[in-house]
Design a protein around this motif. Sequence first.
Motif, mmCIF file in Angstrom:
data_model
loop_
_atom_site.group_PDB
_atom_site.id
_atom_site.type_symbol
_atom_site.label_atom_id
_atom_site.label_comp_id
_atom_site.label_asym_id
_atom_site.label_seq_id
_atom_site.Cartn_x
_atom_site.Cartn_y
_atom_site.Cartn_z
ATOM 1 N N TRP A 299 -6.457 -22.008 -28.065
ATOM 2 C CA TRP A 299 -7.447 -22.882 -28.676
ATOM 3 C C TRP A 299 -8.115 -22.151 -29.833
ATOM 4 C CZ3 TRP A 299 -9.043 -27.821 -28.507
ATOM 5 C CH2 TRP A 299 -10.313 -28.133 -28.980
ATOM 6 N N GLY A 300 -7.998 -22.693 -31.043
ATOM 7 C CA GLY A 300 -8.575 -22.068 -32.227
ATOM 8 C C GLY A 300 -7.694 -20.992 -32.845
ATOM 9 N N GLY A 301 -6.526 -20.735 -32.275
ATOM 10 C CA GLY A 301 -5.628 -19.713 -32.798
ATOM 11 C C GLY A 301 -4.931 -20.177 -34.073
ATOM 12 N N GLY A 302 -4.733 -19.251 -34.996
ATOM 13 C CA GLY A 302 -4.076 -19.573 -36.253
ATOM 14 C C GLY A 302 -5.039 -19.947 -37.357
ATOM 15 N N HIS A 303 -6.322 -19.754 -37.133
ATOM 16 C CA HIS A 303 -7.322 -20.164 -38.118
ATOM 17 C C HIS A 303 -8.099 -18.994 -38.705
ATOM 18 C CE1 HIS A 303 -6.565 -24.382 -37.575
ATOM 19 N NE2 HIS A 303 -6.527 -24.170 -36.279
ATOM 20 N N ALA A 304 -7.437 -17.853 -38.797
ATOM 21 C CA ALA A 304 -8.059 -16.714 -39.470
ATOM 22 C C ALA A 304 -8.031 -16.970 -40.980
ATOM 23 C CB ALA A 304 -7.298 -15.432 -39.114
ATOM 24 N N THR A 305 -8.449 -16.004 -41.752
ATOM 25 C CA THR A 305 -8.476 -16.172 -43.202
ATOM 26 C C THR A 305 -7.095 -16.527 -43.745
ATOM 27 O OG1 THR A 305 -10.284 -14.590 -43.339
ATOM 28 C CG2 THR A 305 -9.094 -15.051 -45.376
ATOM 29 N N ARG A 306 -6.061 -15.881 -43.222
ATOM 30 C CA ARG A 306 -4.680 -16.173 -43.632
ATOM 31 C C ARG A 306 -3.961 -16.869 -42.483
ATOM 32 N NH1 ARG A 306 -2.176 -12.360 -47.552
ATOM 33 N NH2 ARG A 306 -0.361 -12.748 -46.254
ATOM 34 N N PRO A 307 -3.014 -17.761 -42.790
ATOM 35 C CA PRO A 307 -2.250 -18.416 -41.724
ATOM 36 C C PRO A 307 -1.483 -17.392 -40.892
ATOM 37 C CG PRO A 307 -1.811 -19.447 -43.853
ATOM 38 C CD PRO A 307 -2.600 -18.199 -44.119
ATOM 39 N N PRO B 280 -11.211 -19.629 -16.343
ATOM 40 C CA PRO B 280 -12.019 -19.669 -17.547
ATOM 41 C C PRO B 280 -11.133 -19.740 -18.790
ATOM 42 C CG PRO B 280 -11.965 -17.438 -16.713
ATOM 43 C CD PRO B 280 -11.223 -18.292 -15.721
ATOM 44 N N CYS B 281 -11.738 -20.088 -19.882
ATOM 45 C CA CYS B 281 -11.023 -20.233 -21.147
ATOM 46 C C CYS B 281 -10.305 -18.933 -21.507
ATOM 47 C CB CYS B 281 -12.013 -20.600 -22.249
ATOM 48 S SG CYS B 281 -11.334 -20.480 -23.914
ATOM 49 N N PRO B 282 -8.980 -18.984 -21.720
ATOM 50 C CA PRO B 282 -8.237 -17.777 -22.080
ATOM 51 C C PRO B 282 -8.119 -17.530 -23.588
ATOM 52 C CG PRO B 282 -6.704 -19.539 -21.605
ATOM 53 C CD PRO B 282 -8.093 -20.094 -21.378
ATOM 54 N N ALA B 283 -8.624 -18.420 -24.415
ATOM 55 C CA ALA B 283 -8.354 -18.380 -25.852
ATOM 56 C C ALA B 283 -8.842 -17.107 -26.534
ATOM 57 C CB ALA B 283 -8.960 -19.601 -26.545
ATOM 58 N N ALA B 284 -10.022 -16.614 -26.170
ATOM 59 C CA ALA B 284 -10.589 -15.453 -26.861
ATOM 60 C C ALA B 284 -9.776 -14.184 -26.634
ATOM 61 C CB ALA B 284 -12.036 -15.240 -26.433
ATOM 62 N N ARG B 285 -8.893 -14.180 -25.640
ATOM 63 C CA ARG B 285 -8.055 -13.011 -25.383
ATOM 64 C C ARG B 285 -6.562 -13.317 -25.591
ATOM 65 N NH1 ARG B 285 -9.669 -15.012 -20.463
ATOM 66 N NH2 ARG B 285 -7.985 -15.456 -19.005
ATOM 67 N N THR B 286 -6.257 -14.515 -26.130
ATOM 68 C CA THR B 286 -4.864 -14.917 -26.327
ATOM 69 C C THR B 286 -4.557 -15.024 -27.809
ATOM 70 O OG1 THR B 286 -4.940 -16.177 -24.259
ATOM 71 C CG2 THR B 286 -3.143 -16.676 -25.794
ATOM 72 N N ARG B 287 -3.588 -14.248 -28.265
ATOM 73 C CA ARG B 287 -3.131 -14.307 -29.659
ATOM 74 C C ARG B 287 -2.043 -15.370 -29.741
ATOM 75 N NH1 ARG B 287 0.629 -11.709 -33.129
ATOM 76 N NH2 ARG B 287 -0.261 -11.384 -35.197
ATOM 77 N N GLY B 288 -2.280 -16.395 -30.547
ATOM 78 C CA GLY B 288 -1.321 -17.485 -30.668
ATOM 79 C C GLY B 288 -1.812 -18.528 -31.642
ATOM 80 N N PHE B 289 -1.482 -19.779 -31.331
ATOM 81 C CA PHE B 289 -1.802 -20.908 -32.205
ATOM 82 C C PHE B 289 -2.351 -22.079 -31.420
ATOM 83 C CE2 PHE B 289 1.968 -19.072 -34.421
ATOM 84 C CZ PHE B 289 1.413 -18.834 -35.666
ATOM 85 N N ASP B 290 -3.244 -22.843 -32.033
ATOM 86 C CA ASP B 290 -3.474 -24.208 -31.575
ATOM 87 C C ASP B 290 -2.593 -25.088 -32.459
ATOM 88 O OD1 ASP B 290 -4.858 -24.626 -34.003
ATOM 89 O OD2 ASP B 290 -6.806 -24.882 -33.045
ATOM 90 N N CYS B 291 -2.626 -26.390 -32.276
ATOM 91 C CA CYS B 291 -1.680 -27.261 -32.985
ATOM 92 C C CYS B 291 -1.836 -27.195 -34.497
ATOM 93 C CB CYS B 291 -1.770 -28.699 -32.482
ATOM 94 S SG CYS B 291 -3.381 -29.506 -32.738
ATOM 95 N N SER B 292 -3.057 -27.251 -34.998
ATOM 96 C CA SER B 292 -3.239 -27.228 -36.449
ATOM 97 C C SER B 292 -3.023 -25.831 -37.021
ATOM 98 C CB SER B 292 -4.608 -27.784 -36.853
ATOM 99 O OG SER B 292 -5.649 -27.077 -36.227
ATOM 100 N N GLY B 293 -3.320 -24.793 -36.245
ATOM 101 C CA GLY B 293 -3.030 -23.437 -36.684
ATOM 102 C C GLY B 293 -1.533 -23.211 -36.818
ATOM 103 N N PHE B 294 -0.760 -23.790 -35.893
ATOM 104 C CA PHE B 294 0.694 -23.672 -35.964
ATOM 105 C C PHE B 294 1.245 -24.368 -37.204
ATOM 106 C CE2 PHE B 294 4.849 -25.642 -34.845
ATOM 107 C CZ PHE B 294 5.621 -24.482 -34.905
ATOM 108 N N THR B 295 0.826 -25.615 -37.457
ATOM 109 C CA THR B 295 1.354 -26.326 -38.625
ATOM 110 C C THR B 295 0.894 -25.661 -39.917
ATOM 111 O OG1 THR B 295 -0.448 -27.964 -38.540
ATOM 112 C CG2 THR B 295 1.621 -28.546 -37.439
ATOM 113 N N ARG B 296 -0.318 -25.119 -39.933
ATOM 114 C CA ARG B 296 -0.803 -24.385 -41.110
ATOM 115 C C ARG B 296 0.105 -23.189 -41.402
ATOM 116 N NH1 ARG B 296 -5.852 -20.316 -41.246
ATOM 117 N NH2 ARG B 296 -5.915 -19.937 -43.492
ATOM 118 N N TRP B 297 0.482 -22.442 -40.365
ATOM 119 C CA TRP B 297 1.337 -21.273 -40.527
ATOM 120 C C TRP B 297 2.741 -21.662 -40.988
ATOM 121 C CZ3 TRP B 297 5.452 -19.717 -37.086
ATOM 122 C CH2 TRP B 297 5.957 -18.446 -37.355
ATOM 123 N N VAL B 298 3.314 -22.677 -40.348
ATOM 124 C CA VAL B 298 4.660 -23.129 -40.720
ATOM 125 C C VAL B 298 4.675 -23.582 -42.180
ATOM 126 C CG1 VAL B 298 6.408 -24.917 -40.320
ATOM 127 C CG2 VAL B 298 5.391 -23.719 -38.381
#
Length: 174
Positions: free
Chosen positions: A49-57, A73-91
Amino acid sequence: MGISGAIRGRLVLAAVVLGLAAGSAPVNEELARVVSIAYAAQGSMPYSWGGGHATRPGPSKGTCRGYHGAITPCPAARTRGFDCSGFTRWVYGLAFDGDVLGRGNTDDHIRRLRRVDVAQPGDLVFYGNRRRTHHVGVYVGGGKMIDAFATGTRIRMDDVSALPDLLGYYHYSG
């Protein structure tokens, strides 16, 4: 925005698959790259959740702000990956050689695109309504998309009917 060796190898396989799917081939070189990169990314990164939204894709740790997922509990803060829009932004960033979708979420990204009646592989498929979207994937043809679906999954292929509120298909014209 470099491509890792594992993903580069998958790109070659994806190019072969694309050649076999000529009936629904992307209409331009960038969209062909979008599809190849999306195919190559399958299984490579977890949803965050929220992954892929750093300064660069690219993959990044997510955030628990606004998280309402099933896994607690929410695993996002310790998980390196993508949410849906972060993934499409990177691609799209890799395919178009620049951060064409920019930071933000699905609502921000859809504003940079135009809706199309007939989807081409490489277009983006959005879910929600005209006021608020909540999911996006890369359309790859045959009623399928590749997306970062939800917490607990990795980048994967889904039917575009996986969610009940398909808004439509959108095309980037750079």
